[in-house]
Structure formats: structure tokens, C-alpha cells
Design an enzyme around this catalytic site. Structure first.
Site, short mmCIF file in Angstrom:
data_model
loop_
_atom_site.label_atom_id
_atom_site.label_comp_id
_atom_site.label_asym_id
_atom_site.label_seq_id
_atom_site.Cartn_x
_atom_site.Cartn_y
_atom_site.Cartn_z
N GLY A 195 7.89 5.08 -2.16
CA GLY A 195 6.70 4.39 -2.64
C GLY A 195 5.97 3.70 -1.50
N VAL A 199 5.87 -2.43 -1.88
CA VAL A 199 7.03 -2.51 -2.77
C VAL A 199 8.33 -2.26 -1.99
CG1 VAL A 199 8.08 -1.57 -4.87
CG2 VAL A 199 5.61 -1.85 -4.76
N GLY A 200 8.25 -1.45 -0.95
CA GLY A 200 9.43 -1.22 -0.10
C GLY A 200 10.02 -2.53 0.41
N GLU A 217 11.45 5.47 1.71
CA GLU A 217 10.55 6.58 2.04
C GLU A 217 9.15 6.09 1.73
OE1 GLU A 217 11.31 9.56 3.32
OE2 GLU A 217 13.49 9.37 3.29
N CYS A 251 2.32 12.01 0.58
CA CYS A 251 2.65 11.03 1.62
C CYS A 251 2.48 11.60 3.02
CB CYS A 251 4.07 10.52 1.43
SG CYS A 251 5.28 11.85 1.44
P1 NAD Z 1 4.58 2.11 -5.52
O1 NAD Z 1 5.22 1.42 -4.39
O2 NAD Z 1 3.47 1.42 -6.22
O3 NAD Z 1 5.64 2.48 -6.65
C1 NAD Z 1 6.84 3.17 -6.38
C2 NAD Z 1 7.89 2.82 -7.39
O4 NAD Z 1 8.20 1.43 -7.29
C3 NAD Z 1 7.50 3.08 -8.86
O5 NAD Z 1 8.61 3.65 -9.53
C4 NAD Z 1 7.21 1.68 -9.37
O6 NAD Z 1 7.48 1.52 -10.75
C5 NAD Z 1 8.14 0.83 -8.57
N1 NAD Z 1 7.65 -0.56 -8.40
C6 NAD Z 1 6.36 -0.98 -8.44
N2 NAD Z 1 6.31 -2.33 -8.23
C7 NAD Z 1 7.58 -2.74 -8.07
C8 NAD Z 1 8.18 -4.02 -7.84
N3 NAD Z 1 7.45 -5.12 -7.71
N4 NAD Z 1 9.53 -4.06 -7.71
C9 NAD Z 1 10.28 -2.96 -7.80
N5 NAD Z 1 9.76 -1.72 -8.05
C10 NAD Z 1 8.44 -1.61 -8.19
O7 NAD Z 1 4.11 3.53 -4.94
P2 NAD Z 1 3.33 4.71 -5.67
O8 NAD Z 1 1.94 4.28 -5.94
O9 NAD Z 1 4.13 5.23 -6.81
O10 NAD Z 1 3.33 5.82 -4.53
C11 NAD Z 1 2.39 5.85 -3.50
C12 NAD Z 1 2.99 5.42 -2.19
O11 NAD Z 1 4.22 6.08 -2.00
C13 NAD Z 1 2.13 5.81 -0.99
O12 NAD Z 1 2.17 4.77 -0.05
C14 NAD Z 1 2.83 7.04 -0.46
O13 NAD Z 1 2.59 7.31 0.90
C15 NAD Z 1 4.25 6.72 -0.73
N6 NAD Z 1 5.03 7.94 -0.83
C16 NAD Z 1 5.96 8.18 0.12
C17 NAD Z 1 6.70 9.36 0.06
C18 NAD Z 1 7.75 9.69 1.07
O14 NAD Z 1 8.54 10.59 0.81
N7 NAD Z 1 7.79 9.02 2.21
C19 NAD Z 1 6.49 10.26 -0.98
C20 NAD Z 1 5.53 9.96 -1.94
C21 NAD Z 1 4.81 8.78 -1.86
#
Ligand code: NAD
Length: 459
Positions: A195, A199-200, A217, A251
Site C-alpha cells: 500500500g 499507511v506503511g 511493499e 505501483c
Molecule cells: P493504502 O495504503 O491506502 O491501503 C492499503 C491497505 O491498507 C488497504 O487494505 C487498507 O484497508 C489498509 N489501510 C488503510 N488505512 C489503514 C490504517 N490506518 N491502518 C492499517 N491499515 C490501513 O494503499 P492503496 O490505496 O490500497 O494502494 C495504493 C498504494 O499502494 C500506492 O502508493 C501504490 O504504489 C502502492 N502499491 C504498492 C505495490 C507494491 O507491490 N510495492 C503494489 C500495489 C500498490
């Protein structure tokens, strides 16, 4: 009992149920692990039409796009893992130095326990099932939390997984950030998160409380450098294709292009041609109105010239847009785009392109188009990124023995193939010494002879 579970009590019960299964030892045998992988393979082959329908509902993707993006990479990973599992799981023999002999040293890959996989919405099956393949291959129990922004895919996973894999060892918990937060309050033995960096950071903080290892990731702005000696036709075609796959919501999509001045007009002309057909061939919608509005906002205030970008908010359709020479300080050049907008910036030479890249956070991917091996090597040596791909884009993701992951702000740790297996294994150091040989010179007080010998063999 499996499927959709909400609320802290149910979550706590799910995690303890999986822990009981793990503690029973049943997930450790190679037979159990193979059964899970074969179950996942059956799910993806028998239910491909359901998977395609879910992605159609979530993102408007077509079936071939879903096969290429979510199904094929996971089935390929499963097949590769099934072929290699015995070798990866076997104890790895280590040679003992002279001073440590006799004895037998091994690295024994050991399952970590109960692991949590939190996925993103853009490739909702790939980003949950591919880590699950590695986790199950390594002999763990797995909780999967798909993204709430791809609800049909999340519901499908919750419905199908318990029918194809051991429901006592694999659970799907659906929901949004509150559910993720409740999950992260539990103790896991590894957390695998895909994500945003925002959030990471939250995930890593939650892991700190139990010192839980985590893989992150994440995303970022992946640049493409186009050198003057590049094959411009091929470069433009490949960049346009990679920028429009999943409507740019990938991503490792190319975020922006840095092109040498000398070939800028020719590249821009070809990019516009290729973006046109590539955009028409890609049916995927922008995931939500909020993301549509974010992309819409990025298209103003950058000071560059915009080509294309026709859009319709109600349908969340966004045709590819090319932006020439935006201000590097604008939001368009500061934020991860994650959509079908391609900024193209001119640079006087390759050294300037490299300086531009290294002055910014290490990206998840770096791409270069050049005919010269020396240029490819030089750019590789002077930069850093999760992956580096020369003369193509995205395909590094599909090479089974390449690690997939970021560096610095683009991620922490890696997976795919053996790297995924090792991520979800504890590499246990095992030393086994015989008792038959136990010379007194190995113990203090050390006499002059023992000192001489020990100094020779121990240091
Ligand atoms: P996000 O960080 O908004 O959400 C990812 C996950 O985290 C979801 O399941 C969500 O429910 C959960 N989440 C959201 N808020 C949270 C919190 N406060 N605490 C714990 N969990 C929470 O990301 P997104 O919008 O789903 O994805 C887009 C991002 O992900 C982009 O930055 C993209 O580059 C990245 N991404 C990376 C990869 C990779 O393999 N490196 C692959 C796909 C997407």
C-alpha cells in the site's frame, strides 16, 4: 468457520484459531504446503471467470487484463514454487571452518507462525494471493486482509479461499482501516503490507509493539530515462503501454519520463500516437471519485503543456494525458501519480537525468531506454531503486527469481520466488557437534601449544 469476520472479538478468535492450527504442527509438512498451493492453483483456474467478473465490477477491467495482471503472475508463481519447494525448504548445508570442526552446520528454513497479509486494491488478487503463496509454501498460517476499495474481489476471496485451501489455517478478514487497525492490535509473526507509504508507517509502528518483522511493499515515483541513442519507436510504445495498464494504477508504472533534449520532439510525437491506441484499448476505471479528483487536480498548477486527458467523472474514465515540462516542484512531480498522466521533462544530457533521479527518494522501479550497455551499467551504478529494467517496463515483476520490493521510501524487504519463501521463513542457524572428540586444549587455561594452535585456527 472462515470468511468475512468483523470486529475485534471475531478477529481475536480468528487469529487464535489459526495459531492453534499452526501450533498443532500440521502446516509444516511439505505435503500440506503443496496441497495449499495446488488448491490456490485450482481456485485460479476453475474460477477464472468469477475472478474476471469481480475485477470487472471493481475496476471495469476486461478478462484478459485480469488474466495478465492478477491471474497469470500468481499461477506462474505457484508453478515455480511447486517445482522448487523441496529445494527451498531443505536444510542448507554450511561448511565449518577448520577451527570449528568436527561438526555439522545447517541453515534450517522454519515457518514463522501466523502471518498477516494486508493488500492494496489495484491488483487485489495478485497483491494478496502472491504473498500468500510464499507464506503457505513456507508453512505458515495466513490471515488475508484485502482492500475495501475492491469490494467484489475481497468478497470473492472471502467466499472462495476456504473452499480451496485449509480453512483452519487460512482466513480472509474483510473491511477498511478500522478492521486493519484491529488486526494489527493482534500479535502476528510477520506482517506483509502492500500500500501507501503513509499507511506503511502506521503498520510498522503497530509491528513495533511485539517486535513483529514486517515487509512493506510501497509506491513512489518510478522514472523512465530515455537516452538519445534509444530506439524511440519501441521506447514510446512500451512506455505508453506500461502507463495505461490498469489505467496507470500500478505501483511499478512509469511515473514520469526524463528525455535527452536532442530526441524530445521525436519521443513526444511517438508517445502521443501510442498513448492514443493504448488508452482506447484499456477499459479500466479510476478506482474511486476521490482518486479521480486527485488526478484531475494534478492536471492543473504544474505550468506545463497538457495533451489528451479527456475525462468523465461519473464513469471515472480518464484518457491518458501527456504533460510536457511541468514544474519539478508541482504536485504532479512531487506526488506518486498512480493514474494515466505522463509528465515528460527534457534534460540536456544523461548526467542531468541521473542527478534528477538521485536527488529524489529511491524509487520502486527505474527504467532506462538506451542502445548502449555502457550507459545501462553507468546509470545502474549511479542510482538506486527497488528494481532496474532496461529497454522495457513492468516485466521485471514476472521474472520468478528476481526479488520484488522497494528500497527506502519505496519499501522494506522483498518477495517472489525464493525471496518470498525466505521472507516468510525464519532462517534458523543449527550447529550439531559430536561429543566423542573433546580435547582439553580447547578449554582454559590455555598452555603455550594450545595458544599457538588456537591463534592459528580461530582468528
Ligand atoms: P493504502 O495504503 O491506502 O491501503 C492499503 C491497505 O491498507 C488497504 O487494505 C487498507 O484497508 C489498509 N489501510 C488503510 N488505512 C489503514 C490504517 N490506518 N491502518 C492499517 N491499515 C490501513 O494503499 P492503496 O490505496 O490500497 O494502494 C495504493 C498504494 O499502494 C500506492 O502508493 C501504490 O504504489 C502502492 N502499491 C504498492 C505495490 C507494491 O507491490 N510495492 C503494489 C500495489 C500498490
Amino acid at each position: 468457520m472462515t470468511a468475512t469476520l468483523n470486529g475485534p472479538t471475531a478477529i481475536g478468535a480468528t487469529v487464535s484459531r489459526l495459531r492453534t492450527t499452526f501450533d498443532s504442527g500440521r502446516t509444516r509438512s511439505l505435503t500440506w504446503r503443496r496441497d495449499q498451493l495446488e488448491g490456490l492453483l485450482r481456485l485460479l483456474t476453475e474460477r477464472e471467470a468469477d475472478v474476471a467478473a469481480a475485477l470487472e465490477a471493481d475496476l471495469g477491467r476486461n478478462a484478459m487484463g485480469t488474466f495478465m495482471g492478477d491471474v497469470a503472475p500468481v499461477t506462474a508463481e505457484i508453478r515455480h514454487t511447486l517445482a522448487e519447494l523441496k529445494a527451498w525448504a531443505a536444510p542448507r548445508k554450511v561448511t565449518l571452518p577448520l577451527g570449528q570442526q568436527p561438526g555439522k552446520a545447517r541453515v534450517v528454513p522454519t515457518p514463522k507462525g501466523v502471518v498477516l497479509v494486508i493488500g492494496a486494491w489495484n491488483f487485489p488478487l495478485l497483491l494478496t494471493l502472491q504473498p500468500a503463496v510464499s507464506a503457505l509454501a513456507a508453512g505458515n498460517a495466513v490471515v488475508i486482509k484485502p482492500s475495501e476499495l475492491a469490494p467484489a474481489s475481497a468478497a470473492l476471496l472471502a467466499d472462495l479461499l476456504p473452499r480451496y485451501v485449509d480453512p483452519a489455517a487460512v482466513a480472509v478478514v474483510t473491511g477498511d482501516a478500522t478492521i486493519s487497525t484491529a488486526l494489527l492490535a493482534e500479535r502476528f509473526d510477520h506482517v506483509f503490507f502492500t500500500g501507501s507509504g503513509r499507511v506503511g508507517r502506521i503498520v510498522l509502528e503497530a509491528c513495533a509493539k511485539d517486535l513483529t518483522p514486517a515487509t512493506l511493499e510501497l509506491g513512489g515515483k518510478s522514472p523512465v530515462i530515455v537516452a538519445r541513442d534509444a530506439d524511440l519507436d519501441v521506447a514510446a510504445r512500451r512506455i505508453a503501454w506500461a502507463k495505461t495498464v490498469n489505467a496507470g494504477q500500478a505501483c511499478i508504472a512509469p511515473d514520469y519520463v526524463l528525455v535527452e533534449d536532442a530526441v524530445r520532439p521525436a519521443l513526444v510525437e511517438r508517445l502521443l500516437e501510442h498513448l492514443e491506441w493504448a488508452g482506447k484499448a484499456e477499459p479500466t476505471r479510476i478506482v474511486s471519485e476521490a482518486h479521480f479528483d486527485r488526478l484531475d487536480g494534478l492536471l492543473s498548477g504544474h505550468g506545463g503543456e497538457v495533451f489528451g486527458g479527456a475525462r468523465e467523472r461519473a464513469a471515472r474514465r480518464f484518457a491518458p494525458a501527456l504533460v510536457t515540462d511541468p514544474d519539478p516542484d508541482s504536485a504532479l512531480m512531487q506526488e506518486e501519480i498512480f493514474g494515466p498522466i505522463l509528465p515528460v521533462l527534457s534534460v540536456p544530457d544523461l548526467a542531468s537525468a541521473v542527478r534528477f533521479v538521485v536527488a529524489r527518494p529511491d524509487p520502486l522501479a527505474l527504467y532506462l531506454f538506451s542502445a548502449s550497455q555502457a550507459t545501462a551499467d553507468r546509470v545502474m551504478e549511479l542510482t538506486n531503486s527497488g528494481s532496474y529494467c532496461v529497454n522495457h517496463l513492468l516485466y521485471q515483476l514476472l521474472v520468478p527469481d528476481l526479488p520484488f520490493g522497494g528500497t527506502g521510501p519505496s519499501g522494506l524487504g522483498a518477495y517472489h520466488g525464493r525471496y518470498g519463501f525466505d521472507t516468510f521463513s525464519h532462517l534458523r542457524a543449527v550447529l550439531h557437534k559430536p561429543t566423542a572428540i573433546d580435547p582439553s586444549f580447547a578449554y582454559p587455561p590455555y598452555g603455550p601449544g594450545a595458544q599457538k594452535l588456537l591463534r592459528r585456527v580461530m582468528g
